[in-house]
Design an enzyme around this catalytic site. Sequence first.
Site: not given
Length: 212
Positions: A11-13
């Site tokens: 879920h890392s931007a």
Amino acid sequence: MVQIDYYYSAHSAFAYLGSARLMEICARHDATLVHRPIPLSPVVEAQGSLAFADRTQAHVDYFFGREIERWAEFRDVPVIGYRPTHHDAPYDMAARMIMALGDRGPKVDAMAHAVLEAHWRHDADLSDVETVLRLAQALGHDAEALMTRAGSAEVAARYQANMEVARNIGVMGSPTYIVDGDTFYGQDRLELVARALREPFAPPAWRNPPVG
């Protein structure tokens, strides 16, 4: 063939912002990308970093607001905005779906990018089973079979192992790229990663300071 060990959360931007560029770099330099998804909080907190909820608003606004906006513009990567609606929902299922395909190769690359893009471009809830199944199906996979494998003890053990290794080698956040033992933290280091693939950097002098 040179290898890049790629530690990131599903879920890392910043993993998303660098994803397409990373794939380009690997293709250009004939590098093998080895995917090592991790649960992020246990890893960064093991290095002494604050939990996200404990960071100051100024820190959050800068690093997870303005920095995302600028890098999205710089890399020409569309994002939905400040934070996805379900960003705090569990994402382990999505990470294990990536891992169910293996740890390298075009299918793994495509699934990893699709998961990140779905979350940060289309506001997808990565904890929703139907959403994750649709992502897999859209890539041509037998989504139900892949989900079954993602829930296996073998994949769970690999996910746990990724976390333990990341803690032990000092991974500070997502994404982290390791080229021949040299660590590059953050997608803003991708140009350095490309240089390391062309020509390794000199060994770190601070590990062997001069005597006298």
